[in-house]
Enzyme design. Structure first.
Site, short mmCIF file in Angstrom:
data_model
loop_
_atom_site.label_atom_id
_atom_site.label_comp_id
_atom_site.label_asym_id
_atom_site.label_seq_id
_atom_site.Cartn_x
_atom_site.Cartn_y
_atom_site.Cartn_z
N GLU A 116 0.83 -1.20 0.00
CA GLU A 116 0.00 0.00 0.00
C GLU A 116 0.87 1.25 0.00
O GLU A 116 1.97 1.24 0.54
CB GLU A 116 -0.86 0.04 1.28
CG GLU A 116 -1.74 -1.17 1.43
CD GLU A 116 -2.39 -1.25 2.81
OE1 GLU A 116 -2.99 -2.29 3.10
OE2 GLU A 116 -2.28 -0.28 3.58
N CYS A 129 3.42 8.19 1.83
CA CYS A 129 3.85 7.12 2.72
C CYS A 129 3.99 5.85 1.88
O CYS A 129 3.04 5.44 1.21
CB CYS A 129 2.80 6.94 3.81
SG CYS A 129 3.17 5.62 4.95
N CYS A 136 5.17 -7.83 6.80
CA CYS A 136 6.26 -7.44 7.70
C CYS A 136 6.54 -8.59 8.65
O CYS A 136 5.60 -9.27 9.09
CB CYS A 136 5.88 -6.18 8.50
SG CYS A 136 7.20 -5.61 9.59
N CYS A 140 4.53 -6.90 15.31
CA CYS A 140 3.98 -6.05 16.37
C CYS A 140 2.48 -6.36 16.49
O CYS A 140 1.76 -6.31 15.49
CB CYS A 140 4.19 -4.57 16.04
SG CYS A 140 5.92 -4.18 15.70
N CYS A 143 -0.53 -4.12 15.04
CA CYS A 143 -0.42 -3.61 13.68
C CYS A 143 -0.97 -4.62 12.68
O CYS A 143 -0.65 -5.80 12.74
CB CYS A 143 1.06 -3.33 13.40
SG CYS A 143 1.46 -3.18 11.67
N CYS A 370 -1.16 1.35 8.27
CA CYS A 370 -0.47 0.51 7.30
C CYS A 370 -0.97 -0.92 7.39
O CYS A 370 -1.18 -1.47 8.45
CB CYS A 370 1.04 0.56 7.52
SG CYS A 370 1.59 -0.17 9.05
S1 SF4 Z 1 4.35 -1.68 13.28
FE1 SF4 Z 1 3.70 -3.17 11.71
S2 SF4 Z 1 4.78 -2.60 9.82
FE2 SF4 Z 1 5.80 -1.55 11.54
S3 SF4 Z 1 7.45 -2.96 12.16
FE3 SF4 Z 1 5.70 -3.48 13.46
S4 SF4 Z 1 4.63 -5.14 12.34
FE4 SF4 Z 1 6.03 -4.13 10.89
#
Ligand code: SF4
Length: 382
Positions: A116, A129, A136, A140, A143, A370
């Protein structure tokens, strides 16, 4: 064939959760440096001066379509389309908000991986962005992208193409307010940029190199974010390209940060903050600390005080904090802090003398955080 000069080879694969390996994207003009383009032209029996012509079309006129490069011979245009201008990505969904001044694009890549980008137009500037990875691996828990796992790293051209497409859309006046330029780039879309170090540096070089071989942007208008990959932060400091570094901290204490940002078990809060301070020392660029304010999780006044103390322990004037109200992932237990809690958090940091600005949350009504759009598609394949 020559490609963009790459930084030296320390192992920078920090992927922790890989969903599946896919093929390499086809080679594209934006993966090549000037020598590489000349090499292609030589193979095609073309004079070398054509290389700068093509670069001008790409980096200054934002065209990735040889059909538009009408100062080139017709036969060459066809050859270039086949050789170095494959279609790397297609917009599969485009959503807009804020009266059309925020546009989020979901791209399908050649192997159907999804990323994206979000373009935001403000009265006096434009910001894009961009994503550096499909998915990823940093996991986290708050997220959406983190829940997808890592599909693969993007190539230089797949990242640069996000920028070129946005610059083209702004130049063509597609965003309300008339034709304009792209001013700022933030690596805050899908992925951990420093886990795809070579490609993000190749991209940064393409952005800052003057015309005809780059977009001629100022390094200070490019922000590279990281969850704190300490060796890569230190390496970035030595690149001689003083981009703005943003450290996504989200907690000042290791107990909580290891839960919110699992890579913290490898590099602690103190190690990440020391690397951030080192970045300031080497580049003179003030570092941004990103702090997603999550209700009843990391938004306590004592944590603001602890953060203020830890930042001040490393000196004054080197850092800026951007708390950002969490944009909740649908169905998630993680949600944004209450406004009065947010105000208190900011006030505490300011009381410690830390410049603090709440980051705006544009596009939150279009799954602006994101990975949210890709996560939705993951559940409902197109
Ligand atoms: S916040 Fe999301 S995109 Fe950013 S490093 Fe952590 S898991 Fe990856």
């Amino acid at each position: 064939m020559s490609v963009r000069p790459e930084p030296l080879g320390m192992p920078l694969d920090f992927s922790t959760k890989v969903k599946g390996r896919r093929g390499k994207p086809p080679q594209h003009f934006a993966d090549l440096n000037a020598d590489g383009v000349v090499e292609v032209l030589t193979e095609l029996n073309q004079p070398r001066y054509r290389a700068a012509q093509i670069a001008t079309h790409y980096f200054s006129r934002f065209s990735a379509s040889p059909a538009e490069m009408t100062d080139l011979p017709t036969a060459l245009r066809d050859q270039l389309t086949e050789r170095i201008f494959p279609t790397l990505m297609k917009a599969s969904r485009v959503l807009s908000a804020d009266d059309g001044t925020t546009v989020k694009t979901l791209w399908h890549l050649f192997d159907q991986a999804r990323v994206e980008s979000v373009l935001m137009r403000y009265p006096n500037r434009t910001t894009l962005c961009i994503s550096s990875q499909a998915g990823c691996g940093m996991a986290c828990p708050f997220c959406a992208t983190g829940q997808l796992g890592l599909t693969r790293n993007l190539s230089v051209a797949e990242i640069v193409e996000q920028v070129r497409a946005a610059a083209r859309s702004l130049a063509d006046g597609e965003i309300p307010g008339g034709p304009t330029n792209l001013n700022n780039i933030v690596f805050m879309g899908m992925g951990e940029p420093l886990a795809n170090y070579r490609a993000i540096m190749g991209t940064v070089r393409a952005l800052v190199t003057p015309a005809p071989w780059g977009m001629g942007m100022s390094a200070r208008n490019i922000t590279v974010s990281t969850v704190g990959l300490v060796p890569a932060m230190r390496k970035l400091a030595d690149e001689g390209i003083p981009v703005t570094l943003a450290l996504s901290l989200h907690a000042p204490d290791d107990d909580l940060r290891s839960e919110l940002v699992p890579i913290n078990t490898r590099w602690s809060v103190n190690e990440a903050l020391d690397a951030a301070r080192h970045y300031f020392d080497v580049t003179g660029r003030r570092v941004s600390i990103e702090y997603a304010l999550i209700k009843d999780m990391n938004d306590h006044a004592w944590r603001a005080d602890l953060l203020g103390r830890k930042l001040n322990a490393r000196g004054r004037g080197w850092v800026h904090v951007n708390p950002i109200p969490l944009n909740p992932t649908p169905g998630s237990i993680w949600t944004a802090s209450e406004p009065e809690v947010e105000r208190e958090f900011v006030a505490r940091l300011r009381a410690h003398g830390i410049p603090t600005t709440i980051r705006d949350t544009r596009g939150s009504d279009i799954d602006g955080a994101c990975g949210q759009l890709a996560a939705v598609e993951e559940e409902q394949p197109a």
